[in-house]
Design a protein around this motif. Structure first.
Motif, PDB file in Angstrom:
ATOM      1  N   ARG A   9      -1.369  15.976  -0.306  1.00 46.84           N
ATOM      2  CA  ARG A   9      -1.046  14.877   0.611  1.00 46.84           C
ATOM      3  C   ARG A   9      -0.459  13.695  -0.159  1.00 46.84           C
ATOM      4  N   LEU A  10      -1.020  13.398  -1.341  1.00 44.77           N
ATOM      5  CA  LEU A  10      -0.499  12.297  -2.151  1.00 44.77           C
ATOM      6  C   LEU A  10       0.891  12.620  -2.700  1.00 44.77           C
ATOM      7  N   LEU A  11       1.102  13.878  -3.082  1.00 38.53           N
ATOM      8  CA  LEU A  11       2.428  14.268  -3.576  1.00 38.53           C
ATOM      9  C   LEU A  11       3.482  14.088  -2.496  1.00 38.53           C
ATOM     10  N   LEU A  12       3.139  14.421  -1.273  1.00 37.72           N
ATOM     11  CA  LEU A  12       4.083  14.219  -0.169  1.00 37.72           C
ATOM     12  C   LEU A  12       4.319  12.737   0.082  1.00 37.72           C
ATOM     13  N   GLN A  13       3.289  11.921  -0.132  1.00 38.98           N
ATOM     14  CA  GLN A  13       3.432  10.475   0.042  1.00 38.98           C
ATOM     15  C   GLN A  13       4.323   9.886  -1.047  1.00 38.98           C
ATOM     16  N   ASN A  14       4.270  10.477  -2.249  1.00 41.14           N
ATOM     17  CA  ASN A  14       5.091  10.076  -3.394  1.00 41.14           C
ATOM     18  C   ASN A  14       4.890   8.602  -3.761  1.00 41.14           C
ATOM     19  N   PRO A  15       3.654   8.211  -4.119  1.00 40.26           N
ATOM     20  CA  PRO A  15       3.409   6.814  -4.489  1.00 40.26           C
ATOM     21  C   PRO A  15       3.823   6.522  -5.920  1.00 40.26           C
ATOM     22  N   GLN A  16       3.973   5.232  -6.255  1.00 38.20           N
ATOM     23  CA  GLN A  16       4.262   4.840  -7.635  1.00 38.20           C
ATOM     24  C   GLN A  16       2.973   4.751  -8.457  1.00 38.20           C
ATOM     25  N   PHE A  17       1.865   4.394  -7.775  1.00 34.91           N
ATOM     26  CA  PHE A  17       0.580   4.237  -8.454  1.00 34.91           C
ATOM     27  C   PHE A  17      -0.424   5.203  -7.846  1.00 34.91           C
ATOM     28  N   VAL A  18      -1.183   5.855  -8.696  1.00 39.37           N
ATOM     29  CA  VAL A  18      -2.211   6.794  -8.241  1.00 39.37           C
ATOM     30  C   VAL A  18      -3.575   6.275  -8.695  1.00 39.37           C
ATOM     31  N   LEU A  19      -4.475   6.102  -7.732  1.00 37.93           N
ATOM     32  CA  LEU A  19      -5.834   5.631  -8.003  1.00 37.93           C
ATOM     33  C   LEU A  19      -6.789   6.786  -7.753  1.00 37.93           C
ATOM     34  N   LEU A  20      -7.556   7.158  -8.764  1.00 35.45           N
ATOM     35  CA  LEU A  20      -8.439   8.324  -8.685  1.00 35.45           C
ATOM     36  C   LEU A  20      -9.883   7.891  -8.916  1.00 35.45           C
ATOM     37  N   ASP A  21     -10.748   8.183  -7.956  1.00 35.65           N
ATOM     38  CA  ASP A  21     -12.152   7.818  -8.074  1.00 35.65           C
ATOM     39  C   ASP A  21     -12.979   9.083  -8.327  1.00 35.65           C
ATOM     40  N   GLU A  22     -13.206   9.379  -9.609  1.00 29.29           N
ATOM     41  CA  GLU A  22     -13.965  10.560 -10.037  1.00 29.29           C
ATOM     42  C   GLU A  22     -13.471  11.839  -9.343  1.00 29.29           C
ATOM     43  N   PRO A  23     -12.213  12.201  -9.534  1.00 29.58           N
ATOM     44  CA  PRO A  23     -11.640  13.347  -8.819  1.00 29.58           C
ATOM     45  C   PRO A  23     -12.231  14.694  -9.240  1.00 29.58           C
ATOM     46  N   ARG A  25       0.800  -1.221   0.000  1.00 34.51           N
ATOM     47  CA  ARG A  25       0.000   0.000   0.000  1.00 34.51           C
ATOM     48  C   ARG A  25       0.834   1.273   0.000  1.00 34.51           C
ATOM     49  N   LYS A  26       2.071   1.190   0.462  1.00 29.45           N
ATOM     50  CA  LYS A  26       2.885   2.412   0.421  1.00 29.45           C
ATOM     51  C   LYS A  26       3.242   2.785  -1.017  1.00 29.45           C
ATOM     52  N   ARG A  27       3.059   1.851  -1.953  1.00 34.22           N
ATOM     53  CA  ARG A  27       3.292   2.133  -3.368  1.00 34.22           C
ATOM     54  C   ARG A  27       2.087   2.815  -4.018  1.00 34.22           C
ATOM     55  N   PHE A  28       0.939   2.808  -3.323  1.00 36.64           N
ATOM     56  CA  PHE A  28      -0.302   3.291  -3.917  1.00 36.64           C
ATOM     57  C   PHE A  28      -0.807   4.533  -3.196  1.00 36.64           C
ATOM     58  N   GLY A  29      -1.317   5.474  -3.971  1.00 40.45           N
ATOM     59  CA  GLY A  29      -2.003   6.627  -3.417  1.00 40.45           C
ATOM     60  C   GLY A  29      -3.433   6.629  -3.929  1.00 40.45           C
ATOM     61  N   TYR A  30      -4.399   6.714  -3.038  1.00 44.90           N
ATOM     62  CA  TYR A  30      -5.806   6.580  -3.421  1.00 44.90           C
ATOM     63  C   TYR A  30      -6.539   7.878  -3.110  1.00 44.90           C
ATOM     64  N   LEU A  31      -7.051   8.526  -4.150  1.00 49.82           N
ATOM     65  CA  LEU A  31      -7.833   9.748  -3.985  1.00 49.82           C
ATOM     66  C   LEU A  31      -9.313   9.377  -4.122  1.00 49.82           C
ATOM     67  N   GLN A  32     -10.005   9.352  -2.988  1.00 48.89           N
ATOM     68  CA  GLN A  32     -11.400   8.928  -2.988  1.00 48.89           C
ATOM     69  C   GLN A  32     -12.311  10.018  -3.534  1.00 48.89           C
ATOM     70  N   GLN A  33     -13.526   9.608  -3.858  1.00 51.41           N
ATOM     71  CA  GLN A  33     -14.516  10.558  -4.363  1.00 51.41           C
ATOM     72  C   GLN A  33     -14.881  11.565  -3.276  1.00 51.41           C
ATOM     73  N   GLU A  34     -15.041  11.062  -2.040  1.00 56.50           N
ATOM     74  CA  GLU A  34     -15.308  11.929  -0.901  1.00 56.50           C
ATOM     75  C   GLU A  34     -13.987  12.206  -0.189  1.00 56.50           C
ATOM     76  N   ILE A  35     -13.514  13.434  -0.259  1.00 55.01           N
ATOM     77  CA  ILE A  35     -12.226  13.781   0.329  1.00 55.01           C
ATOM     78  C   ILE A  35     -12.339  13.819   1.851  1.00 55.01           C
ATOM     79  N   VAL A  36     -11.375  13.177   2.516  1.00 54.71           N
ATOM     80  CA  VAL A  36     -11.384  13.107   3.979  1.00 54.71           C
ATOM     81  C   VAL A  36     -10.301  14.024   4.543  1.00 54.71           C
TER      82      VAL A  36
END
Length: 610
Positions: free
Chosen positions: A514-528, A438-449
Motif C-alpha cells: 500500500r505504501l509503495l503504491l502511495q509512493n511517499p518521499q518519507f517512510v516512517l516505520l514503527d517496529e515493522p 502528509r502525502k509526502r509521508f508513508g506511515y507503517l504502524q506497529q499494528e497493521i490496519v
C-alpha cells in the motif's frame, strides 16, 4: 508561520468537556451543569436544517390546531338545537379536515425529522473524523458513536416533534383561553388560579430531566464502550479465565445505567401523577362552579359544555407543552454533548499548498528545538534538534517511553510541537497544508490496519488517481504477495475486518505494498519487524528494502543486534537525544546504547528469557 500550541487548545477543550461531565455526574439531579440555549442555536446554524420542511410542518400543525378549535362552537350550537344540514355539514368537515391535516402533519414530521437527524450525523461525523490524534488520547472512539447516533436522533426529534408541538399547543392554549374568557371571565379566573403552580412544577421537572438524561447518556456510552472492548477481546478474556470477573464488571455497568434509567422513569411517573391531579382538580372546579352558574342562570347548558370542552383542552395542551419541556431540557443535554465535540478544534486536513521554492527533489527533514508533551508540565520530547538528510535511513532506539513513537507522529504532523518547529529544506511546516505535507509521508504502524472491503480498496486506500490492476499486481509481486492474494480470491476478494485471514507477516507486506503504491518521499516505520517469525521477518525485510530505496526512512527498532551496518542510529532517553551515530561508535561513546545491546545479548543467551 506555523500555528503554535494547536494541540494545547485541543487538550484544554477536552479538559473543559471532562470537567463538565464530572460536574453533571456529581450531586443531586437538581445540581450539575446548566444547559445553554446559545449552544442550541449555534448548533442549528452549523447544521443545514431543512427550514422549508420545518416551516411547512409547523404551518400544517398550526392550521390543524386552528381547525380543531372550531368544533366546540358547533357543539354548543348542536346543544342549542341548531341541527341543520349546514351546521352538521360544517362540523363533519371540521372533523375530516382535522384528520387530513393530522395525516399530512405526521408525514412531514417524519420526513423532516429524518432529514435533520441525517444532517446532524453528517455534521458530527465530519468534525469527529477531522479531530487531531491528540483528541483521541482523551476521548473514546466508541463513546463518540453514541454522540453521533443517540444524541443526534434525540435532537432531531426535539427540533421537529417537540418544538413544533410546543408552538402548536401554545397557539391552541391562546385560542382556547380567548374563547373561555368570552364565555365567563370569573369562571376562567377561578379555574386557572393554579396554573402558575403547575408551570413551576414542570420547570423543576425539566431541570431534573436535563441532568438525569445527561447522566443516562453518559452511562450508556460507558456501557457501550465497555462491552465493545470486551467482546472484541473475548479470546484474551477466556485465556485468562476472566469470564466471571467480566460478568461482574458488566453487571455493574448495566446496574449503573439502569439506576439512572429508573430515576428517569420515577421522575416521569411522579410528574404524570401530578398532571392527572391537576387535570382532576380542573375538571372538579369546572363541574362544581360551572354547574352552580348554570343553576343561577348565568350560563346555559350548551355554553357550559363548550366551556368545559375548551377548559379541558387547555389543560391537555398545557400538559403536552409542559411534558415536552423536560424532553426539551433533555435534548439540551444532547446539544451540550454534541457542542462539546464541535468545540474541539479540528485539523484543517483538507488544505493543500506548499512553498513553490521547495522543488521536486527529495528534501531534508529537520526539527529545531522541538518540545512536545501530552500534558503541559510533563513533556515527552525535550528540545529536539535533529535533521534527516535526504535519502538517509535513521533507526531510533531507546527504552520504552523514551518518545520514539511520539517523534514519528510529530514528523507526520499527527501532533504539533508545543514549541520549536518542523521544516522541510528550511520551510516551516506551517507553510504546508496538512494534505500536502502528509502525502509526502508513508506511515507503517506497529499494528497493521486492514479494513473490511475488497483487497483493491485496501491497497489503493488514499490514492487520488485511478490505478490499473496490472500496476497493483506488479507491486504485490515486489513484496512477494501476488500468489497469496490470488489464492485468497484476487483483488475483488473481501478482506475481513483486521485482515485476520492473513498472517502477521503477510499483513505487513500488504501494508508495505500500500505504501509503495502511495509512493511517499518519507517512510516512517514503527517496529515493522515485531512479533514475526524468522521466515516472515526475512520476507518483510526484503519488502522494506524495496520500500526504502530512494526515500528518507525513519524507523523505530528494538532489535539492536540487527543494526550493525545501519548508517545512522538515534538513541532517545526520557525525551532527549543521548546518542547519534553508527553501531560501533555508539557502543564506545553512548552508555545507554551499550546497556541496551548488552541486555538484548543476555536475553538471547538465556533463550529469550529476560
Amino acid at each position: 508561520m506555523q500555528e503554535k500550541n494547536s494541540d494545547l487548545a485541543v487538550k484544554r477543550q477536552i479538559e473543559i468537556l471532562h470537567e463538565a461531565e464530572r460536574k453533571n455526574l456529581a450531586g443531586s439531579a437538581l445540581s450539575g451543569r446548566k444547559g445553554t440555549w446559545r449552544d442550541f442555536f449555534n448548533l442549528l446554524f452549523k447544521t443545514r436544517i431543512p427550514w422549508l420542511y420545518l416551516l411547512v410542518t409547523l404551518g400544517v400543525g398550526l392550521i390543524a390546531t386552528k381547525v380543531g378549535s372550531l368544533f366546540p362552537n358547533y357543539q354548543t350550537r348542536y346543544f342549542a338545537g341548531e341541527l341543520t344540514r349546514e351546521t352538521i355539514g360544517v362540523g363533519i368537515a371540521i372533523l375530516l379536515g382535522g384528520l387530513v391535516l393530522g395525516i399530512i402533519n405526521n408525514v412531514f414530521t417524519g420526513f423532516t425529522e429524518n432529514t435533520i437527524s441525517k444532517r446532524l450525523r453528517n455534521t458530527l461525523w465530519e468534525r469527529v473524523i477531522s479531530l487531531p490524534k491528540v483528541a483521541f488520547k482523551k476521548l473514546s472512539g466508541r463513546e463518540m458513536i453514541s454522540r453521533i447516533t443517540q444524541d443526534s436522533d434525540l435532537l432531531a426529534a426535539t427540533l421537529v416533534t417537540v418544538i413544533i408541538t410546543i408552538i402548536s399547543s401554545t397557539y391552541g392554549v391562546y385560542l382556547y383561553l380567548r374563547m373561555i374568557f368570552e364565555y365567563h371571565k370569573t369562571l376562567a379566573y377561578v379555574q386557572f388560579a393554579l396554573v402558575p403552580v403547575f408551570l413551576l412544577l414542570k420547570f423543576i421537572a425539566g431541570r431534573i430531566q436535563y441532568n438525569l438524561s445527561f447522566r443516562s447518556r453518559f452511562r450508556f456510552a460507558s456501557l457501550t464502550r465497555y462491552m465493545a472492548s470486551i467482546l472484541v477481546n473475548i479470546p484474551l478474556v477466556k485465556s485468562y479465565n476472566r469470564e466471571a470477573y467480566e460478568r461482574v464488571r458488566g453487571n455493574m455497568a448495566i446496574d449503573e445505567y439502569n439506576k439512572v434509567q429508573f430515576k428517569l422513569q420515577a421522575v416521569g411517573i411522579t410528574f404524570d401523577l401530578l398532571d392527572q391531579a391537576f387535570q382532576t382538580l380542573n375538571d372538579a372546579i369546572c363541574i362544581i362552579y360551572g354547574g352552580y352558574l348554570v343553576t343561577q342562570g348565568e350560563l346555559d347548558i350548551g355554553t357550559w359544555i363548550a366551556f368545559y370542552t375548551y377548559s379541558s383542552g387547555i389543560y391537555a395542551m398545557l400538559t403536552i407543552v409542559c411534558n415536552l419541556w423536560p424532553m426539551l431540557k433533555s435534548a439540551q443535554g444532547s446539544v451540550q454533548r454534541i457542542a462539546d465535540v464541535l468545540n474541539i478544534p479540528a485539523e484543517k486536513w483538507q488544505t493543500e499548498g506548499e512553498p513553490a521554492a521547495l522543488g521536486t527533489e527529495l528534501p531534508e527533514l529537520k526539527l529545531s528545538d522541538v518540545t512536545y508533551g501530552y500534558n503541559a508540565d510533563d513533556p515527552v520530547l525535550k528540545n529536539i534538534n535533529l535533521n534527516f538528510p535526504a535519502g538517509s535511513t535513521t533507526y531510533m532506539v531507546g527504552p520504552s517511553g523514551a518518545g520514539k513513537t511520539t517523534l514519528l507522529l510529530l514528523l507526520d504532523r499527527f501532533y504539533e510541537p508545543d514549541s520549536g518547529q518542523l521544516s522541510l529544506n528550511e520551510h516551516n511546516a506551517g507553510e504546508f497544508g496538512l494534505y500536502s505535507w502528509r502525502k509526502r509521508f508513508g506511515y507503517l504502524q506497529q499494528e497493521i490496519v486492514l479494513f473490511y472491503g475488497t483487497m483493491r480498496e485496501n491497497l489503493t486506500y488514499g490514492l487520488k488517481e485511478a490505478i490499473t490492476d496490472e500496476a497493483i499486481e506488479a507491486v504485490l509481486a515486489e513484496v512477494d504477495m501476488a500468489k497469496k492474494v490470488k489464492e485468497a480470491g484476487g483483488l475483488d476478494a473481501i478482506v475481513s475486518e483486521g485482515g485476520q485471514s492473513f498472517s502477521g507477516g503477510e499483513r505487513q507486506r500488504l501494508a508495505i505494498a500500500r505504501l509503495l503504491l502511495q509512493n511517499p518521499q518519507f517512510v516512517l516505520l514503527d517496529e515493522p519487524l515485531s512479533n514475526l517469525d524468522s521466515r516472515s521477518e526475512a520476507q518483510v525485510r526484503k519488502a522494506l528494502a524495496k520500500l526504502s530505496a530512494g526515500r528518507t526512512v525513519v524507523a523505530v527498532s528494538h532489535r539492536l543486534r540487527k543494526l550493525n551496518n545501519a548508517e545512522r542510529i538515534l538513541v532517545l532517553d526520557k525525551g532527549e537525544i543521548v546518542g547519534l551515530g553508527k553501531h560501533d561508535e555508539l557502543l564506545s561513546n553512548c552508555p545507554l546504547y551499550q546497556e541496551l545491546v548488552d541486555a538484548e545479548l543476555r536475553i538471547e543467551k538465556s533463550g529469550g528469557q529476560a
